[in-house]
Write a protein that holds these residues in place. Structure first.
Motif, PDB file in Angstrom:
ATOM      1  N   THR A   1     -19.540  28.311  53.362  1.00  0.00           N
ATOM      2  CA  THR A   1     -19.789  27.190  52.447  1.00  0.00           C
ATOM      3  C   THR A   1     -21.378  27.512  51.935  1.00  0.00           C
ATOM      4  O   THR A   1     -22.140  27.957  52.419  1.00  0.00           O
ATOM      5  N   VAL A   2     -21.694  26.664  50.702  1.00  0.00           N
ATOM      6  CA  VAL A   2     -23.101  26.956  50.175  1.00  0.00           C
ATOM      7  C   VAL A   2     -23.614  25.578  50.252  1.00  0.00           C
ATOM      8  O   VAL A   2     -22.869  24.569  49.485  1.00  0.00           O
ATOM      9  N   VAL A   3     -24.710  25.421  50.826  1.00  0.00           N
ATOM     10  CA  VAL A   3     -25.434  23.957  50.943  1.00  0.00           C
ATOM     11  C   VAL A   3     -27.016  24.139  50.593  1.00  0.00           C
ATOM     12  O   VAL A   3     -27.636  24.863  51.174  1.00  0.00           O
ATOM     13  N   GLU A   4     -27.315  23.542  49.486  1.00  0.00           N
ATOM     14  CA  GLU A   4     -28.667  23.624  48.962  1.00  0.00           C
ATOM     15  C   GLU A   4     -29.115  25.018  48.898  1.00  0.00           C
ATOM     16  O   GLU A   4     -30.203  25.418  49.427  1.00  0.00           O
ATOM     17  N   ASP A   5     -28.455  25.840  48.094  1.00  0.00           N
ATOM     18  CA  ASP A   5     -28.805  27.477  47.934  1.00  0.00           C
ATOM     19  C   ASP A   5     -28.830  28.152  49.359  1.00  0.00           C
ATOM     20  O   ASP A   5     -29.503  29.255  49.400  1.00  0.00           O
ATOM     21  N   SER A   6     -28.029  27.720  50.457  1.00  0.00           N
ATOM     22  CA  SER A   6     -28.099  28.600  51.636  1.00  0.00           C
ATOM     23  C   SER A   6     -26.507  28.511  52.013  1.00  0.00           C
ATOM     24  O   SER A   6     -25.750  27.783  51.680  1.00  0.00           O
ATOM     25  N   VAL A   7     -26.303  30.068  52.486  1.00  0.00           N
ATOM     26  CA  VAL A   7     -24.784  30.185  52.914  1.00  0.00           C
ATOM     27  C   VAL A   7     -24.774  29.859  54.325  1.00  0.00           C
ATOM     28  O   VAL A   7     -25.503  30.335  55.138  1.00  0.00           O
ATOM     29  N   TYR A   8     -23.647  29.351  54.766  1.00  0.00           N
ATOM     30  CA  TYR A   8     -23.250  29.071  56.112  1.00  0.00           C
ATOM     31  C   TYR A   8     -21.793  29.446  56.334  1.00  0.00           C
ATOM     32  O   TYR A   8     -20.954  29.377  55.648  1.00  0.00           O
ATOM     33  N   VAL A   9     -21.726  29.698  57.652  1.00  0.00           N
ATOM     34  CA  VAL A   9     -20.114  30.198  58.262  1.00  0.00           C
ATOM     35  C   VAL A   9     -20.020  29.295  59.171  1.00  0.00           C
ATOM     36  O   VAL A   9     -20.870  28.652  60.178  1.00  0.00           O
ATOM     37  N   GLY A  10     -18.801  28.589  59.275  1.00  0.00           N
ATOM     38  CA  GLY A  10     -18.377  27.786  60.419  1.00  0.00           C
ATOM     39  C   GLY A  10     -19.129  26.321  60.241  1.00  0.00           C
ATOM     40  O   GLY A  10     -19.317  25.846  61.327  1.00  0.00           O
ATOM     41  N   ARG A  11     -19.628  26.193  59.135  1.00  0.00           N
ATOM     42  CA  ARG A  11     -20.639  24.677  58.791  1.00  0.00           C
ATOM     43  C   ARG A  11     -21.863  24.713  59.293  1.00  0.00           C
ATOM     44  O   ARG A  11     -22.738  23.997  58.768  1.00  0.00           O
ATOM     45  N   ASP A  12     -22.081  25.569  60.410  1.00  0.00           N
ATOM     46  CA  ASP A  12     -23.540  25.251  61.011  1.00  0.00           C
ATOM     47  C   ASP A  12     -24.123  26.580  61.259  1.00  0.00           C
ATOM     48  O   ASP A  12     -25.236  26.486  61.899  1.00  0.00           O
ATOM     49  N   ALA A  13     -23.648  27.656  60.830  1.00  0.00           N
ATOM     50  CA  ALA A  13     -24.479  29.042  61.023  1.00  0.00           C
ATOM     51  C   ALA A  13     -24.963  29.662  60.069  1.00  0.00           C
ATOM     52  O   ALA A  13     -24.192  30.072  58.797  1.00  0.00           O
ATOM     53  N   HIS A  14     -26.470  29.465  59.693  1.00  0.00           N
ATOM     54  CA  HIS A  14     -27.000  30.113  58.404  1.00  0.00           C
ATOM     55  C   HIS A  14     -26.801  31.452  58.463  1.00  0.00           C
ATOM     56  O   HIS A  14     -27.208  32.343  59.364  1.00  0.00           O
ATOM     57  N   VAL A  15     -26.633  32.228  57.355  1.00  0.00           N
ATOM     58  CA  VAL A  15     -26.430  33.636  57.128  1.00  0.00           C
ATOM     59  C   VAL A  15     -27.408  33.898  55.994  1.00  0.00           C
ATOM     60  O   VAL A  15     -27.462  33.573  55.032  1.00  0.00           O
ATOM     61  N   THR A  16     -28.596  34.931  56.428  1.00  0.00           N
ATOM     62  CA  THR A  16     -29.482  35.583  55.253  1.00  0.00           C
ATOM     63  C   THR A  16     -28.785  36.589  54.692  1.00  0.00           C
ATOM     64  O   THR A  16     -27.726  37.163  55.225  1.00  0.00           O
ATOM     65  N   LEU A  17     -29.213  37.056  53.529  1.00  0.00           N
ATOM     66  CA  LEU A  17     -28.695  38.243  52.839  1.00  0.00           C
ATOM     67  C   LEU A  17     -29.125  39.366  53.691  1.00  0.00           C
ATOM     68  O   LEU A  17     -28.090  40.352  53.984  1.00  0.00           O
ATOM     69  N   GLU A  18     -30.058  39.558  54.464  1.00  0.00           N
ATOM     70  CA  GLU A  18     -30.371  40.858  55.476  1.00  0.00           C
ATOM     71  C   GLU A  18     -29.360  40.812  56.565  1.00  0.00           C
ATOM     72  O   GLU A  18     -28.695  41.695  56.787  1.00  0.00           O
ATOM     73  N   ALA A  19     -28.959  39.427  57.219  1.00  0.00           N
ATOM     74  CA  ALA A  19     -27.861  39.637  58.356  1.00  0.00           C
ATOM     75  C   ALA A  19     -26.594  39.856  57.458  1.00  0.00           C
ATOM     76  O   ALA A  19     -25.965  40.587  58.173  1.00  0.00           O
TER      77      ALA A  19
END
Length: 255
Positions: free
Chosen positions: A45-63
């Motif tokens: 999911t994308v929330v406020e220009d940030s990408v998450y997996v499993g609703r609560d794990a933020h994933v950066t471009l580098e990661a």
């Protein structure tokens, strides 16, 4: 060490790479990388220009990029880009008459089929001849003590497993292990130590993506060890033929 339990194919794969600093462009690359790494699109999911997996794990471009660049310290269980369609519900394994003439191979096939059927997957396996087959795999013999197979295509498992007649001199458990391993390739599994064959074979190199992908399966271990998976590149004479916990996790994730 003994022969590799599957044929190796070497070529180059591709990594999706975005460009620019626009958050939407970066997020599109992150999402593409996560999907290539094996995460279901529905979990992203994308929330406020940030990408998450499993609703609560933020994933950066580098990661997200690191997920597509495994090194020797990152040996999760891996799969190919292509898998068997969930519309395939019964896979029939049809041994040739020559295959059936080798008692250890024949017994090993029955145990390998039972390994898959014990897990409650989206498909069952049956020894042919059988009816109601969604897909068929021929079990035939080859020389040596090992085997080789191929990877899925068009939503169907690869149609042949080749099992070495030299396995007749090994235990039924070793035959079960090798046949289970080769069937694993037909439904889309790479070697768990594809990145460093030395781990299970004592020598060897990195198989690379082999043009079919080497996508990590979420929830599987971060390291590959001797005897840690039926999908290790090489086998030992002490193999039990049974799934490891990581093998089961990988199968349940995909099927």
């Amino acid at each position: 060490m003994f022969k590799k339990a599957a044929v190796l194919v070497v070529s180059c794969g591709s990594v999706l790479v975005g460009c620019g600093t626009d958050p939407r462009s970066e997020n599109q690359e992150i999402i593409s990388n996560l999907i290539e790494a094996g995460f279901p699109a529905g979990d992203i999911t994308v929330v406020e220009d940030s990408v998450y997996v499993g609703r609560d794990a933020h994933v950066t471009l580098e990661a997200s990029r690191e997920m597509l660049q495994p090194g020797e310290g990152s040996a999760e269980q891996y799969r190919t880009n292509n898998l068997v369609s969930h519309s395939v519900t019964k896979i029939c394994i049809n041994p040739t008459s020559t295959f059936n003439s080798y008692s250890q191979l024949s017994a090993g096939l029955d145990l390998a089929i039972a390994n898959y059927n014990a897990l409650g997957l989206t498909f069952t396996m049956a020894r042919g001849p059988a009816t109601g087959c969604s897909a068929n795999i021929t079990a035939q013999t080859t020389s040596g003590a090992g085997g080789f197979a191929g990877f899925p295509s068009g939503g169907l498992p690869y149609g042949i497993i080749n099992i070495g007649t030299g396995l007749q001199s090994y235990s039924v458990d070793v035959n079960e292990h090798v046949i289970t391993h080769e069937l694993g390739h037909t439904i889309g599994f790479r070697h768990s130590d594809f990145y460093n064959q030395v781990i299970s074979c004592g020598s060897g190199t990195n198989e690379g993506t082999a043009g079919v992908g080497a996508i990590l399966i979420p929830g599987t271990p971060s390291t590959s060890t001797v005897g840690g998976s039926i999908m290790n590149a090489c086998f030992r004479s002490t193999e039990t033929g049974e799934w490891s916990s990581s093998d089961i996790t990988a199968l349940h994730y995909l099927y």
